[in-house]
Design an enzyme around this catalytic site. Structure first.
Site, PDB file in Angstrom:
ATOM      1  N   TYR A  57       0.829  -1.217   0.000  1.00 16.18           N
ATOM      2  CA  TYR A  57       0.000   0.000   0.000  1.00 16.18           C
ATOM      3  C   TYR A  57       0.864   1.269   0.000  1.00 16.18           C
ATOM      4  CZ  TYR A  57      -4.139  -2.808   0.103  1.00 16.18           C
ATOM      5  OH  TYR A  57      -5.124  -3.691  -0.271  1.00 16.18           O
ATOM      6  N   ARG A  60       1.577   1.898  -3.622  1.00 21.79           N
ATOM      7  CA  ARG A  60       0.421   2.427  -4.366  1.00 21.79           C
ATOM      8  C   ARG A  60       0.086   3.856  -3.938  1.00 21.79           C
ATOM      9  NH1 ARG A  60      -4.040  -1.881  -3.718  1.00 21.79           N
ATOM     10  NH2 ARG A  60      -5.205  -0.408  -4.981  1.00 21.79           N
ATOM     11  N   GLN A  92     -15.276   2.111  -5.860  1.00 26.29           N
ATOM     12  CA  GLN A  92     -14.551   1.003  -5.228  1.00 26.29           C
ATOM     13  C   GLN A  92     -13.071   1.360  -5.154  1.00 26.29           C
ATOM     14  OE1 GLN A  92     -16.056  -3.052  -6.894  1.00 26.29           O
ATOM     15  NE2 GLN A  92     -16.506  -1.543  -8.464  1.00 26.29           N
ATOM     16  N   ASN A  93     -12.687   2.445  -5.778  1.00 21.04           N
ATOM     17  CA  ASN A  93     -11.266   2.781  -5.879  1.00 21.04           C
ATOM     18  C   ASN A  93     -10.757   3.441  -4.604  1.00 21.04           C
ATOM     19  OD1 ASN A  93     -11.559   1.844  -8.437  1.00 21.04           O
ATOM     20  ND2 ASN A  93     -11.599   3.867  -9.409  1.00 21.04           N
ATOM     21  N   HIS A 116     -14.588   0.971  -0.603  1.00 16.58           N
ATOM     22  CA  HIS A 116     -13.455   0.097  -0.249  1.00 16.58           C
ATOM     23  C   HIS A 116     -12.323   0.876   0.419  1.00 16.58           C
ATOM     24  CE1 HIS A 116     -14.750  -3.178  -3.405  1.00 16.58           C
ATOM     25  NE2 HIS A 116     -15.476  -3.199  -2.306  1.00 16.58           N
ATOM     26  N   CYS A 124      -6.373   2.918  12.821  1.00 13.36           N
ATOM     27  CA  CYS A 124      -5.598   2.373  13.938  1.00 13.36           C
ATOM     28  C   CYS A 124      -6.320   1.152  14.497  1.00 13.36           C
ATOM     29  CB  CYS A 124      -5.421   3.430  15.027  1.00 13.36           C
ATOM     30  SG  CYS A 124      -4.530   2.777  16.452  1.00 13.36           S
ATOM     31  N   SER A 189     -15.127  -4.818 -13.253  1.00 11.42           N
ATOM     32  CA  SER A 189     -15.282  -6.141 -13.864  1.00 11.42           C
ATOM     33  C   SER A 189     -16.500  -6.887 -13.347  1.00 11.42           C
ATOM     34  CB  SER A 189     -14.027  -6.980 -13.595  1.00 11.42           C
ATOM     35  OG  SER A 189     -13.840  -7.115 -12.200  1.00 11.42           O
TER      36      SER A 189
HETATM   37  C1  BJW Z   1     -11.772  -0.004 -18.420  1.00 11.16           C
HETATM   38  C2  BJW Z   1     -10.666   0.662 -18.860  1.00 11.16           C
HETATM   39  C3  BJW Z   1     -10.889   1.908 -19.448  1.00 11.16           C
HETATM   40  C4  BJW Z   1      -9.955  -1.149 -18.044  1.00 11.16           C
HETATM   41  N1  BJW Z   1     -12.126   2.368 -19.548  1.00 11.16           N
HETATM   42  N2  BJW Z   1     -13.003   0.466 -18.540  1.00 11.16           N
HETATM   43  C5  BJW Z   1     -19.512 -15.468  -3.570  1.00 11.16           C
HETATM   44  C6  BJW Z   1     -20.604 -14.669  -3.848  1.00 11.16           C
HETATM   45  C7  BJW Z   1     -20.726 -13.409  -3.303  1.00 11.16           C
HETATM   46  C8  BJW Z   1     -19.729 -12.880  -2.503  1.00 11.16           C
HETATM   47  C9  BJW Z   1     -18.645 -13.655  -2.235  1.00 11.16           C
HETATM   48  C10 BJW Z   1     -18.532 -14.920  -2.739  1.00 11.16           C
HETATM   49  N3  BJW Z   1     -17.366 -15.458  -2.274  1.00 11.16           N
HETATM   50  C11 BJW Z   1     -16.748 -14.516  -1.520  1.00 11.16           C
HETATM   51  C12 BJW Z   1     -17.510 -13.417  -1.488  1.00 11.16           C
HETATM   52  C13 BJW Z   1     -17.219 -12.134  -0.832  1.00 11.16           C
HETATM   53  C14 BJW Z   1     -16.086 -11.352  -1.450  1.00 11.16           C
HETATM   54  C15 BJW Z   1     -16.083 -11.483  -2.964  1.00 11.16           C
HETATM   55  O1  BJW Z   1     -16.742 -10.757  -3.692  1.00 11.16           O
HETATM   56  N4  BJW Z   1     -15.259 -12.359  -3.504  1.00 11.16           N
HETATM   57  C16 BJW Z   1     -15.214 -12.565  -4.956  1.00 11.16           C
HETATM   58  C17 BJW Z   1     -13.807 -12.946  -5.342  1.00 11.16           C
HETATM   59  C18 BJW Z   1     -16.264 -13.559  -5.351  1.00 11.16           C
HETATM   60  N5  BJW Z   1     -16.342  -9.976  -1.072  1.00 11.16           N
HETATM   61  C19 BJW Z   1     -15.942  -9.493   0.086  1.00 11.16           C
HETATM   62  O2  BJW Z   1     -15.310 -10.155   0.889  1.00 11.16           O
HETATM   63  C20 BJW Z   1     -16.379  -8.070   0.406  1.00 11.16           C
HETATM   64  N6  BJW Z   1     -17.019  -8.046   1.657  1.00 11.16           N
HETATM   65  C21 BJW Z   1     -18.201  -8.677   1.857  1.00 11.16           C
HETATM   66  O3  BJW Z   1     -18.746  -9.333   0.982  1.00 11.16           O
HETATM   67  O4  BJW Z   1     -18.731  -8.477   3.108  1.00 11.16           O
HETATM   68  C22 BJW Z   1     -20.005  -9.105   3.396  1.00 11.16           C
HETATM   69  C23 BJW Z   1     -21.168  -8.309   2.852  1.00 11.16           C
HETATM   70  C24 BJW Z   1     -22.188  -8.918   2.128  1.00 11.16           C
HETATM   71  C25 BJW Z   1     -23.282  -8.158   1.676  1.00 11.16           C
HETATM   72  C26 BJW Z   1     -23.348  -6.823   1.934  1.00 11.16           C
HETATM   73  C27 BJW Z   1     -22.326  -6.240   2.639  1.00 11.16           C
HETATM   74  C28 BJW Z   1     -21.229  -6.992   3.089  1.00 11.16           C
HETATM   75  C29 BJW Z   1     -15.168  -7.155   0.473  1.00 11.16           C
HETATM   76  C30 BJW Z   1     -14.523  -6.974  -0.861  1.00 11.16           C
HETATM   77  C31 BJW Z   1     -13.275  -6.110  -0.735  1.00 11.16           C
HETATM   78  C32 BJW Z   1     -12.549  -5.948  -2.057  1.00 11.16           C
HETATM   79  N7  BJW Z   1     -11.326  -5.297  -1.831  1.00 11.16           N
HETATM   80  C33 BJW Z   1     -10.484  -4.924  -2.972  1.00 11.16           C
HETATM   81  C34 BJW Z   1      -9.173  -4.349  -2.422  1.00 11.16           C
HETATM   82  C35 BJW Z   1      -9.439  -2.952  -1.839  1.00 11.16           C
HETATM   83  C36 BJW Z   1      -8.198  -2.221  -1.483  1.00 11.16           C
HETATM   84  C37 BJW Z   1      -7.220  -2.124  -2.630  1.00 11.16           C
HETATM   85  O5  BJW Z   1      -7.460  -1.396  -3.596  1.00 11.16           O
HETATM   86  O6  BJW Z   1      -6.189  -2.814  -2.549  1.00 11.16           O
HETATM   87  O7  BJW Z   1     -11.164  -3.959  -3.782  1.00 11.16           O
HETATM   88  S1  BJW Z   1     -10.187  -6.266  -4.119  1.00 11.16           S
HETATM   89  C38 BJW Z   1     -10.233  -5.266  -5.571  1.00 11.16           C
HETATM   90  O8  BJW Z   1     -11.360  -5.637  -6.404  1.00 11.16           O
HETATM   91  C39 BJW Z   1     -10.517  -3.839  -5.070  1.00 11.16           C
HETATM   92  C40 BJW Z   1     -11.486  -3.350  -6.105  1.00 11.16           C
HETATM   93  O9  BJW Z   1     -12.207  -2.237  -5.599  1.00 11.16           O
HETATM   94  C41 BJW Z   1     -12.332  -4.560  -6.406  1.00 11.16           C
HETATM   95  C42 BJW Z   1     -13.052  -4.516  -7.708  1.00 11.16           C
HETATM   96  O10 BJW Z   1     -12.165  -4.437  -8.790  1.00 11.16           O
HETATM   97  P1  BJW Z   1     -12.551  -3.586 -10.077  1.00 11.16           P
HETATM   98  O11 BJW Z   1     -12.596  -2.160  -9.725  1.00 11.16           O
HETATM   99  O12 BJW Z   1     -13.770  -4.147 -10.709  1.00 11.16           O
HETATM  100  O13 BJW Z   1     -11.252  -3.799 -11.008  1.00 11.16           O
HETATM  101  P2  BJW Z   1     -10.945  -4.934 -12.090  1.00 11.16           P
HETATM  102  O14 BJW Z   1      -9.506  -4.885 -12.371  1.00 11.16           O
HETATM  103  O15 BJW Z   1     -11.504  -6.247 -11.669  1.00 11.16           O
HETATM  104  O16 BJW Z   1     -11.789  -4.485 -13.367  1.00 11.16           O
HETATM  105  C43 BJW Z   1     -11.487  -3.319 -14.102  1.00 11.16           C
HETATM  106  C44 BJW Z   1     -12.477  -3.213 -15.260  1.00 11.16           C
HETATM  107  O17 BJW Z   1     -12.216  -1.992 -15.938  1.00 11.16           O
HETATM  108  C45 BJW Z   1     -12.353  -4.347 -16.290  1.00 11.16           C
HETATM  109  O18 BJW Z   1     -13.643  -4.833 -16.642  1.00 11.16           O
HETATM  110  C46 BJW Z   1     -11.709  -3.662 -17.494  1.00 11.16           C
HETATM  111  O19 BJW Z   1     -12.156  -4.169 -18.748  1.00 11.16           O
HETATM  112  C47 BJW Z   1     -12.199  -2.242 -17.324  1.00 11.16           C
HETATM  113  N8  BJW Z   1     -11.310  -1.243 -17.925  1.00 11.16           N
HETATM  114  N9  BJW Z   1      -9.523  -0.133 -18.628  1.00 11.16           N
HETATM  115  C48 BJW Z   1     -13.166   1.588 -19.106  1.00 11.16           C
HETATM  116  N10 BJW Z   1      -9.843   2.636 -19.934  1.00 11.16           N
END
Ligand code: BJW
Length: 244
Positions: A57, A60, A92-93, A116, A124, A189
């Site tokens: 982190y 980043r 989410q960023n 996020h 802390c 995604s």
């Molecule tokens: C462009 C482009 C351009 C490129 N123009 N587009 C099964 C079912 C349901 C849930 C779960 C499950 N198994 C496990 C879970 C829970 C889990 C989960 O979802 N896991 C999955 C792997 C299935 N989720 C959690 O644990 C979350 N908590 C939770 O569920 O608590 C319980 C709850 C339930 C209900 C209500 C409330 C609570 C917590 C998730 C935390 C995610 N954390 C991260 C890290 C954050 C810190 C950090 O940045 O390091 O968040 S992981 C990472 O992924 C980060 C992002 O915010 C997140 C999403 O990623 P994002 O933004 O979609 O990026 P990419 O790279 O995946 O996609 C980019 C897209 O842009 C692509 O499509 C490209 O094509 C496109 N693109 N260039 C337009 N120029």
């Protein structure tokens, strides 16, 4: 576009910051190809090796100084300033490019919400207070890990939401979805819940849904409309349609 919306919820993901030079997670060469998600984005990984996680982190956070908001962030900031209806931008960023483009951030009233967490915030684990943070968080050889500005304990962690943790302000997000008439998903995604489920939540509530993404996302078929292209082109065009 259909009739003019009066209440919009926007979800943004890593794709909106890609044209600013910030790595996405799941693309070829993205962050999850360079680092194991279990090691750097879970509470268990942090407990096992805090220095590895803090270093990830720190890297980043430092990279934010060399990047600028792009045309998509600026278009959403324009929407924030000029749209007369209700608007919530849920990002989410953990970068700060929405606010640097001029969109208003704030816990209760700001129209940008970081579900996020934020790179420039420290949490802390002793006193549970948050502090603005712009420096490295990992240990240095002389002083060890930096103290919490509130309680002085050397127990800071990045104020971000890891897998298995509850994203921030879910009540506010679901409340906004309930009163919205348009949900727009930009540059994500659709792989991570609960954000990936917002489109289905919106559909169940009768809200119109639009996707703006480089390619079709995992949940693309749930959207009423999906437009493919770069956020830096699609978002200004769509904002123009809403405000014209
Ligand atoms: C462009 C482009 C351009 C490129 N123009 N587009 C099964 C079912 C349901 C849930 C779960 C499950 N198994 C496990 C879970 C829970 C889990 C989960 O979802 N896991 C999955 C792997 C299935 N989720 C959690 O644990 C979350 N908590 C939770 O569920 O608590 C319980 C709850 C339930 C209900 C209500 C409330 C609570 C917590 C998730 C935390 C995610 N954390 C991260 C890290 C954050 C810190 C950090 O940045 O390091 O968040 S992981 C990472 O992924 C980060 C992002 O915010 C997140 C999403 O990623 P994002 O933004 O979609 O990026 P990419 O790279 O995946 O996609 C980019 C897209 O842009 C692509 O499509 C490209 O094509 C496109 N693109 N260039 C337009 N120029």
């Amino acid at each position: 576009m259909n009739r003019k919306p009066s209440s919009i919820v926007i979800l943004t993901g890593a794709g909106i910051s890609a044209e600013s030079g910030i790595d996405t997670f799941r693309s070829a060469g993205g962050l999850w190809e360079q680092h194991r998600v279990e090691d750097v984005a879970t509470p268990e990984g942090f407990a096992r090796d805090p220095d590895l996680v803090l270093g990830f982190y720190d890297m980043r956070r430092a990279a934010l100084t060399g990047v600028e908001p792009n045309a998509a962030h600026k278009a959403l900031a324009r929407l924030d300033a000029e749209f007369a209806g209700d608007l919530l931008i849920v990002t989410q960023n953990v970068d700060d490019l929405h606010e640097r483009a001029g969109a208003q951030i704030g816990l209760e009233k700001g129209r940008v919400l970081h579900m996020h967490g934020e790179l420039k915030s420290a949490l802390c684990t002793s006193c549970e207070m948050r502090s603005p943070w712009d420096a490295p968080m990992s240990a240095n050889e002389e002083a060890g890990r930096p103290p919490c500005p509130v309680c002085q304990a050397p127990t800071l962690r990045p104020d971000v939401v890891w897998f298995g943790e509850m994203p921030y302000q879910m009540d506010r997000i679901y409340g906004a979805l309930r009163s919205a008439d348009l949900f727009v998903s930009i540059g994500t995604s659709g792989a991570v819940y609960p954000a990936a489920g917002f489109v289905r939540d919106a559909r169940e509530l009768g809200v119109r849904t639009l996707e703006l993404n480089l390619e079709r996302s995992e949940g693309s078929h749930w959207f009423h409309e999906s437009r493919q292209g770069k956020a830096g082109e699609l978002v200004p065009e769509w904002v123009g349609e809403v405000l014209e």
